[in-house]
Design a protein around this motif. Structure first.
Motif, PDB file in Angstrom:
ATOM      1  N   ALA A   1       0.839  -1.210   0.000  1.00 15.77           N
ATOM      2  CA  ALA A   1       0.000   0.000   0.000  1.00 15.77           C
ATOM      3  C   ALA A   1       0.874   1.260   0.000  1.00 15.77           C
ATOM      4  O   ALA A   1       0.588   2.240  -0.697  1.00 15.77           O
ATOM      5  CB  ALA A   1      -0.927  -0.012   1.212  1.00 15.77           C
ATOM      6  N   ILE A   2       1.957   1.212   0.762  1.00  8.87           N
ATOM      7  CA  ILE A   2       2.882   2.349   0.812  1.00  8.87           C
ATOM      8  C   ILE A   2       3.565   2.531  -0.549  1.00  8.87           C
ATOM      9  O   ILE A   2       3.686   3.644  -1.068  1.00  8.87           O
ATOM     10  CB  ILE A   2       3.933   2.144   1.938  1.00  8.87           C
ATOM     11  N   ALA A   3       3.969   1.422  -1.161  1.00 11.87           N
ATOM     12  CA  ALA A   3       4.635   1.483  -2.468  1.00 11.87           C
ATOM     13  C   ALA A   3       3.694   2.047  -3.533  1.00 11.87           C
ATOM     14  O   ALA A   3       4.117   2.815  -4.402  1.00 11.87           O
ATOM     15  CB  ALA A   3       5.133   0.088  -2.867  1.00 11.87           C
ATOM     16  N   ALA A   4       2.410   1.692  -3.438  1.00  9.91           N
ATOM     17  CA  ALA A   4       1.421   2.186  -4.410  1.00  9.91           C
ATOM     18  C   ALA A   4       1.245   3.701  -4.301  1.00  9.91           C
ATOM     19  O   ALA A   4       0.786   4.351  -5.234  1.00  9.91           O
ATOM     20  CB  ALA A   4       0.087   1.477  -4.199  1.00  9.91           C
ATOM     21  N   LEU A   5       1.629   4.254  -3.154  1.00 10.83           N
ATOM     22  CA  LEU A   5       1.560   5.707  -2.935  1.00 10.83           C
ATOM     23  C   LEU A   5       2.799   6.421  -3.468  1.00 10.83           C
ATOM     24  O   LEU A   5       2.926   7.639  -3.334  1.00 10.83           O
ATOM     25  CB  LEU A   5       1.510   5.990  -1.436  1.00 10.83           C
ATOM     26  N   ASN A   6       3.759   5.652  -4.004  1.00  9.15           N
ATOM     27  CA  ASN A   6       5.056   6.198  -4.388  1.00  9.15           C
ATOM     28  C   ASN A   6       5.845   6.639  -3.150  1.00  9.15           C
ATOM     29  O   ASN A   6       6.482   7.681  -3.121  1.00  9.15           O
ATOM     30  CB  ASN A   6       4.917   7.357  -5.377  1.00  9.15           C
ATOM     31  N   ALA A   7       5.762   5.796  -2.111  1.00  6.94           N
ATOM     32  CA  ALA A   7       6.555   6.021  -0.901  1.00  6.94           C
ATOM     33  C   ALA A   7       7.319   4.737  -0.591  1.00  6.94           C
ATOM     34  O   ALA A   7       6.961   3.659  -1.082  1.00  6.94           O
ATOM     35  CB  ALA A   7       5.659   6.397   0.271  1.00  6.94           C
ATOM     36  N   GLU A   8       8.373   4.885   0.191  1.00  9.54           N
ATOM     37  CA  GLU A   8       9.255   3.742   0.451  1.00  9.54           C
ATOM     38  C   GLU A   8       9.191   3.290   1.906  1.00  9.54           C
ATOM     39  O   GLU A   8       9.569   4.034   2.807  1.00  9.54           O
ATOM     40  CB  GLU A   8      10.711   4.124   0.111  1.00  9.54           C
ATOM     41  N   GLY A   9       8.686   2.099   2.134  1.00  7.20           N
ATOM     42  CA  GLY A   9       8.811   1.445   3.441  1.00  7.20           C
ATOM     43  C   GLY A   9       9.794   0.308   3.282  1.00  7.20           C
ATOM     44  O   GLY A   9      10.374   0.132   2.219  1.00  7.20           O
ATOM     45  N   ARG A  10      10.001  -0.473   4.337  1.00  7.28           N
ATOM     46  CA  ARG A  10      10.930  -1.601   4.228  1.00  7.28           C
ATOM     47  C   ARG A  10      10.614  -2.615   5.327  1.00  7.28           C
ATOM     48  O   ARG A  10      10.199  -2.207   6.410  1.00  7.28           O
ATOM     49  CB  ARG A  10      12.369  -1.102   4.385  1.00  7.28           C
TER      50      ARG A  10
END
Ligand SMILES: *Cc1c(COP(=O)(O)O)cnc(C)c1O
Length: 429
Positions: A340-349
């Motif tokens: 979900a974070i990646a779909a926002l164009n943000a980077e989690g890990r």
């Protein structure tokens, strides 16, 4: 509510420049100190000692190089022959934090040592003192402990130091992620006999790369200055009695670090605001943010993380290199949230995958609070194996299974963070 992806990517933790950096780099260029000697290096070493409260620091090419030099020093100190002072930890076991980046432990192997991993506790996500005590019962001969402060949260230093003192072991402190964090008012990086910090691009302040060895021993600092510049003897030609390395920091890189130093506290304040915004944003969700003990520790808040309650986890299965999950109302998992974070164009890990779970270290010892963890958890399926206290026996594996690192970039706006919080909330709907 459909969330539109951010136009500019929100990073996990990226470099934040301020302008002074380029001035010091320019100065190095214009004065032609374009090597591993110069005013920037001297200043960065001085500033580090002043900040951390250590006597000596040696600027190096990376935090990993600093940890390598620290392991070499530790080997000489503990296993050096009285006649020559020379010796190494080759063939000896070394107790290491388990839930960490592999750069913490690889230098043990560079020096021929054998890492034995100590499980993690839930209070700070660092080395569990109970497991460490167990490890000394099993391997009383061990004399070196490598301790990390994960994500900028200080470990349980008093407890760990008391155990090390009792067993005559020294501490190598990996403060790569925790520059500026303190424990009982004392800065991390000053607790180990030898410590390392890092100026890698994602750290709290950066040189684009770089690291530093910290110690209170003048002799140790001088050894590292020599080893890190090819171990040259005092002679008119290249004369070598010892194995050398090319590990010194460049004066250009040091210019970047020098320009960053005045902004360290500002970066920490920004990271703290991010942590607190997440904490407030998640207060109605079945999650916690990465914990610390307010009575003793002030983190540098380098990365904000979250941990999902056990009973709010949907089914998630990870193989060595892939992950799958099954969505469930009211529940979620790190893989779903990271998607979900990646779909926002943000980077989690994901949480740093524990060392005892890494194929390269599968044959190394792993000690939990109940003793030999390999014997008990080799055929372990996450969440399936509990200790006598009813909690998961393999704490590192459990936190890896249920936890994740959130976008923690200090250039992220409050509005962007609010969108990330909303998207995570939606995962639990
Ligand atoms: C970044 C990091 C290192 C290594 O530092 P480099 O400067 O990248 O070599 C070591 N240990 C930990 C815990 C780190 O996060």
């Amino acid at each position: 509510m459909e969330m539109k992806p951010f136009e500019n990517k929100v990073w996990l933790s990226s470099p934040t420049m301020h302008g002074e950096e380029i001035e010091y780099v320019k100065e190095a260029y214009e004065t032609n100190w374009m090597s591993t000697i110069g005013e920037n290096i001297n200043e960065v070493e001085r500033l580090t000692c002043e900040k951390v409260g250590c006597e000596y620091s040696v600027a190096l090419s990376a935090g990993t190089a600093a940890l390598h030099m620290a392991m070499k020093l530790a080997g000489e100190q503990v296993y050096g022959k009285p006649e020559t002072g020379k010796g190494s930890l080759a063939g000896h076991k070394v107790f290491c934090s388990d839930m960490t980046f592999d750069a913490t432990v690889n230098p043990v192997v560079y020096e021929g040592g054998e890492p034995v991993f100590i499980d993690t506790e839930y209070d700070t996500w660092n080395m569990d003192p109970v497991a460490l005590e167990k490890a000394f019962e099993i391997y009383p001969e061990v004399k070196i402990v490598v301790l990390v402060h994960l994500y900028g949260v200080p470990a349980k230093i008093d407890e760990i130091r008391a155990i090390c003192d009792k067993h005559g072991a020294i501490i190598v402190e990996d403060a790569a992620e925790s520059l500026g964090a303190s424990y009982k008012g004392v800065q991390t990086g000053s607790f180990g006999d030898y410590a390392a910090i890092s100026f890698n691009g994602n750290k709290i302040i950066t040189g684009s790369s770089g690291g530093m060895l910290l110690t209170d021993s003048k002799e140790a600092a001088e050894k590292v200055r020599k080893w890190s510049t090819q171990a040259r003897e005092n002679a008119p030609w290249y004369q070598h009695e010892e194995l050398g390395y090319n590990y010194r920091m460049s004066n250009v890189i040091a210019g970047v670090v020098r320009g960053q130093y005045p902004h360290l506290e500002e970066h920490i304040a920004q990271k703290k605001a991010i942590y607190e915004r997440y904490k407030e944003g998640f207060k109605d969700l079945p999650v916690i943010v990465n914990p610390f003990d307010e009575a003793v520790a002030v983190p540098n808040y380098w990365l904000s993380c979250l941990l999902i309650d056990e009973d709010a986890m949907c089914k998630q299965v990870r193989s060595e290199c892939e992950a799958l999950y099954i969505s469930e109302p009211g529940k979620s998992c790190p893989t779903e949230i990271l998607d979900a974070i990646a779909a926002l164009n943000a980077e989690g890990r994901p949480i740093w995958k524990p060392m005892h779970m890494q194929p390269i270290y599968r044959m190394n010892g792993f000690i939990t609070r109940e003793g030999n963890g390999r014997a008990k958890t080799n055929a372990y399926i996450a969440g399936g194996s509990k200790g006598a206290d009813g909690k998961p026996l393999d704490v590192g594996m459990d936190i890896f299974h249920r936890g994740l690192c959130l976008p923690s970039d200090n250039k992220m706006t409050a509005e962007e963070q609010d969108v990330i919080i909303e998207v995570i909330k939606k995962c639990f709907e």
